[in-house]
Design a protein around this motif. Structure first.
Motif, PDB file in Angstrom:
ATOM      1  N   LEU A 192      -7.564   0.732  -1.749  1.00 42.92           N
ATOM      2  CA  LEU A 192      -8.261   0.867  -0.470  1.00 42.92           C
ATOM      3  C   LEU A 192      -9.772   0.670  -0.622  1.00 42.92           C
ATOM      4  O   LEU A 192     -10.411   0.065   0.238  1.00 42.92           O
ATOM      5  N   ILE A 245       0.814  -1.221   0.000  1.00 42.94           N
ATOM      6  CA  ILE A 245       0.000   0.000   0.000  1.00 42.94           C
ATOM      7  C   ILE A 245       0.845   1.267   0.000  1.00 42.94           C
ATOM      8  O   ILE A 245       0.619   2.174  -0.787  1.00 42.94           O
ATOM      9  N   GLU A 298      -0.563   7.291  -5.626  1.00 43.16           N
ATOM     10  CA  GLU A 298      -1.796   7.696  -4.940  1.00 43.16           C
ATOM     11  C   GLU A 298      -3.071   7.204  -5.637  1.00 43.16           C
ATOM     12  O   GLU A 298      -4.000   6.753  -4.974  1.00 43.16           O
ATOM     13  N   LEU A 316       2.598   2.302  -3.396  1.00 44.82           N
ATOM     14  CA  LEU A 316       1.806   2.535  -4.609  1.00 44.82           C
ATOM     15  C   LEU A 316       1.599   4.013  -4.892  1.00 44.82           C
ATOM     16  O   LEU A 316       1.519   4.823  -3.963  1.00 44.82           O
ATOM     17  N   ARG A 345      -3.433   3.561  -4.967  1.00 48.72           N
ATOM     18  CA  ARG A 345      -3.694   3.352  -3.541  1.00 48.72           C
ATOM     19  C   ARG A 345      -5.170   3.579  -3.227  1.00 48.72           C
ATOM     20  O   ARG A 345      -5.793   2.808  -2.511  1.00 48.72           O
ATOM     21  N   GLN A 356      -8.668   0.873   8.145  1.00 52.42           N
ATOM     22  CA  GLN A 356      -7.705   1.735   7.457  1.00 52.42           C
ATOM     23  C   GLN A 356      -6.909   2.602   8.431  1.00 52.42           C
ATOM     24  O   GLN A 356      -5.845   3.097   8.094  1.00 52.42           O
ATOM     25  N   TYR A 360      -1.935  -3.442   5.562  1.00 54.45           N
ATOM     26  CA  TYR A 360      -0.907  -4.210   4.856  1.00 54.45           C
ATOM     27  C   TYR A 360      -1.247  -5.700   4.822  1.00 54.45           C
ATOM     28  O   TYR A 360      -1.094  -6.359   3.792  1.00 54.45           O
TER      29      TYR A 360
END
Length: 156
Positions: A53, A41, A46, A44, A49, A80, A87
């Motif tokens: 997510l 995560i 943005e 990566l 990511r 989160q 992870y």
């Protein structure tokens, strides 16, 4: 007699197209030149990511619906905000996507998931009980992290 319709055996959530394309391109021979693994995560870009997510949130909901029978096994809605969970959930989600290529791998994935649940429950401790019912608590060890002196050099 009234029956309630419950969705059983819901399929594992599909990856968003951009994430699936990135993972497929990285699976090619030139993977290391392409970029970090999609389950990392923090490494990566943005845009990926954000996509990851969103998918992981859907995966967490699926895991809770499909596998959670005990409160301590539920992934909290604030996952989160617990970086270690993010992870691990990312690695589990990608491993799950690959595991169903053969039955033996699927069994191994379930063993990995059971170990994840144990690590999650241990790491969250009593704070996890509050998080699981929607009352997130910041990291209880925060004071210990803040006690570390600033770095002496940016080269570390």
């Amino acid at each position: 007699m009234t029956t309630t319709s419950i969705t059983l055996f819901a399929p594992f959530p599909d990856q968003p197209a951009d994430l699936a394309e990135y993972a497929a391109a990285r699976s090619a021979e030139d993977a290391e030149a392409y970029g970090p693994p999609p389950w990392d995560i923090g490494a990566l870009p943005e845009d990926l990511r954000a996509s990851l997510l969103g998918w992981l949130d859907t995966v967490c909901r699926w895991l809770n619906q499909t596998y959670t029978w005990q409160p301590q096994h539920a992934i909290p809605p604030c996952w989160q905000e617990h970086e270690h969970l993010g992870y691990e959930i990312a690695a589990l989600a990608f491993a799950r996507a690959d595991a169903y290529e053969d039955a033996g791998s699927a069994v191994v994935w379930h063993e990995q998931y059971t170990r994840f649940q144990a690590r999650m429950s241990e790491a969250l401790g009593k704070v996890g009980d509050e998080c699981r019912v929607g009352r997130h608590e910041p990291r209880p060890a925060r004071f210990q992290l803040d006690a570390w002196p600033p770095r002496l050099s940016a080269d570390w």
